[in-house]
Design a protein around this motif. Sequence first.
Motif, mmCIF file in Angstrom:
data_model
loop_
_atom_site.group_PDB
_atom_site.id
_atom_site.type_symbol
_atom_site.label_atom_id
_atom_site.label_comp_id
_atom_site.label_asym_id
_atom_site.label_seq_id
_atom_site.Cartn_x
_atom_site.Cartn_y
_atom_site.Cartn_z
ATOM 1 N N SER A 53 0.794 -1.237 0.000
ATOM 2 C CA SER A 53 0.000 0.000 0.000
ATOM 3 C C SER A 53 0.823 1.282 0.000
ATOM 4 O O SER A 53 0.325 2.350 0.356
ATOM 5 C CB SER A 53 -0.975 0.018 1.186
ATOM 6 O OG SER A 53 -1.885 -1.047 1.095
ATOM 7 N N ALA A 54 2.075 1.227 -0.383
ATOM 8 C CA ALA A 54 2.874 2.447 -0.507
ATOM 9 C C ALA A 54 2.301 3.319 -1.618
ATOM 10 O O ALA A 54 1.930 2.817 -2.674
ATOM 11 C CB ALA A 54 4.327 2.095 -0.816
ATOM 12 N N PHE A 56 -0.576 4.409 -1.963
ATOM 13 C CA PHE A 56 -1.858 3.781 -2.329
ATOM 14 C C PHE A 56 -2.836 4.739 -2.995
ATOM 15 O O PHE A 56 -3.465 4.410 -3.994
ATOM 16 C CB PHE A 56 -2.515 3.182 -1.081
ATOM 17 C CG PHE A 56 -3.859 2.558 -1.332
ATOM 18 C CD1 PHE A 56 -3.946 1.244 -1.763
ATOM 19 C CD2 PHE A 56 -5.031 3.277 -1.141
ATOM 20 C CE1 PHE A 56 -5.178 0.655 -2.012
ATOM 21 C CE2 PHE A 56 -6.268 2.707 -1.383
ATOM 22 C CZ PHE A 56 -6.343 1.384 -1.817
ATOM 23 N N SER A 57 -3.018 5.941 -2.445
ATOM 24 C CA SER A 57 -4.043 6.878 -2.919
ATOM 25 C C SER A 57 -3.553 7.843 -3.992
ATOM 26 O O SER A 57 -4.323 8.662 -4.489
ATOM 27 C CB SER A 57 -4.584 7.690 -1.734
ATOM 28 O OG SER A 57 -5.068 6.845 -0.725
ATOM 29 N N TYR A 69 5.772 -0.161 4.460
ATOM 30 C CA TYR A 69 4.336 -0.412 4.603
ATOM 31 C C TYR A 69 3.572 0.884 4.822
ATOM 32 O O TYR A 69 3.873 1.657 5.714
ATOM 33 C CB TYR A 69 4.118 -1.368 5.785
ATOM 34 C CG TYR A 69 2.680 -1.668 6.103
ATOM 35 C CD1 TYR A 69 1.983 -2.616 5.354
ATOM 36 C CD2 TYR A 69 2.033 -1.031 7.147
ATOM 37 C CE1 TYR A 69 0.666 -2.900 5.644
ATOM 38 C CE2 TYR A 69 0.713 -1.311 7.448
ATOM 39 C CZ TYR A 69 0.027 -2.249 6.692
ATOM 40 O OH TYR A 69 -1.283 -2.528 6.983
ATOM 41 N N ASN A 70 2.570 1.158 3.980
ATOM 42 C CA ASN A 70 1.682 2.322 4.076
ATOM 43 C C ASN A 70 2.403 3.673 4.008
ATOM 44 O O ASN A 70 1.876 4.681 4.477
ATOM 45 C CB ASN A 70 0.858 2.277 5.361
ATOM 46 C CG ASN A 70 -0.327 1.342 5.267
ATOM 47 O OD1 ASN A 70 -0.693 0.894 4.194
ATOM 48 N ND2 ASN A 70 -0.930 1.033 6.395
ATOM 49 N N TYR A 73 0.696 6.862 2.180
ATOM 50 C CA TYR A 73 -0.554 6.158 1.873
ATOM 51 C C TYR A 73 -1.643 7.072 1.312
ATOM 52 O O TYR A 73 -2.328 6.722 0.360
ATOM 53 C CB TYR A 73 -1.094 5.462 3.138
ATOM 54 C CG TYR A 73 -2.373 4.699 2.920
ATOM 55 C CD1 TYR A 73 -2.341 3.380 2.495
ATOM 56 C CD2 TYR A 73 -3.610 5.305 3.126
ATOM 57 C CE1 TYR A 73 -3.514 2.672 2.286
ATOM 58 C CE2 TYR A 73 -4.779 4.612 2.924
ATOM 59 C CZ TYR A 73 -4.737 3.289 2.505
ATOM 60 O OH TYR A 73 -5.898 2.601 2.288
ATOM 61 N N SER A 74 -1.850 8.244 1.903
ATOM 62 C CA SER A 74 -2.956 9.126 1.526
ATOM 63 C C SER A 74 -2.591 10.146 0.456
ATOM 64 O O SER A 74 -3.451 10.929 0.039
ATOM 65 C CB SER A 74 -3.470 9.862 2.774
ATOM 66 O OG SER A 74 -3.839 8.948 3.778
ATOM 67 N N GLU A 87 4.697 3.455 7.771
ATOM 68 C CA GLU A 87 3.671 4.497 7.838
ATOM 69 C C GLU A 87 4.232 5.913 7.922
ATOM 70 O O GLU A 87 3.585 6.820 8.443
ATOM 71 C CB GLU A 87 2.712 4.239 9.000
ATOM 72 C CG GLU A 87 1.843 3.021 8.759
ATOM 73 C CD GLU A 87 0.753 2.813 9.797
ATOM 74 O OE1 GLU A 87 0.858 3.354 10.915
ATOM 75 O OE2 GLU A 87 -0.215 2.089 9.481
ATOM 76 N N TYR A 90 2.112 9.298 6.404
ATOM 77 C CA TYR A 90 0.885 8.536 6.120
ATOM 78 C C TYR A 90 -0.262 9.387 5.591
ATOM 79 O O TYR A 90 -0.928 9.012 4.642
ATOM 80 C CB TYR A 90 0.434 7.803 7.390
ATOM 81 C CG TYR A 90 -0.780 6.936 7.209
ATOM 82 C CD1 TYR A 90 -0.654 5.626 6.775
ATOM 83 C CD2 TYR A 90 -2.060 7.420 7.469
ATOM 84 C CE1 TYR A 90 -1.768 4.815 6.601
ATOM 85 C CE2 TYR A 90 -3.167 6.617 7.299
ATOM 86 C CZ TYR A 90 -3.028 5.316 6.874
ATOM 87 O OH TYR A 90 -4.128 4.534 6.698
#
Length: 193
Positions: A53-54, A56-57, A69-70, A73-74, A87, A90
């Motif tokens: 999910s790196a 991810f958005s 990880y993450n 993300y946003s 994170e 994040y």
Amino acid sequence: YHSLYSNTIGSYNTANGIGVLYSNTTGNYNTATGMDALTSNSIGNYNTANGVSALFSNTTGSNNTAYGYNTLYSNTTGDKNTAIGYESYYYNTTGSENTAIGYQALYSNTSGVMNSALGYRALYSNTIGNGNTANGYTSLYSNSTGWNNTANGFYSLYFNSTGENNMAYGTASLFYNTSGSNNTAYGGWSLFT
């Protein structure tokens, strides 16, 4: 679901994992490894995401690097960001030219720009503050909107939230400063309270 599933004319992309670069349509020169890495990217270019999910958005953001990880993300439209560590960075959505290295470094940043966080939860609470530099375990931890602060050392400027133009060098220096500005502290525990 498949990697590079929606790709139409995007070129020179590399996708390795389930859902990687799933929404990419015209984005170029992206590299993503790990489940759901860069899954929402549509037209962003020159991004590197390595980890579940790196980025991810990310939709249109370009020139971002995320490892862990993450991480990032946003992020949706932010550019030229670097995040390394679980994170880290994040909640960033539009912030650009930030660097976060360490577990949850710059975790809460949404739109702040030109910040640098190095260390466990450094600049953790920063949301829109700009031009801050935090080096050390939880340095500038509580900073949310403060600008142009420099913290070097464990717990330095820990409670600073809105203070600006402060410089703290040494463990726990300017520790309890919350909104004070234009302070300089050299040495461990200096200006602690």
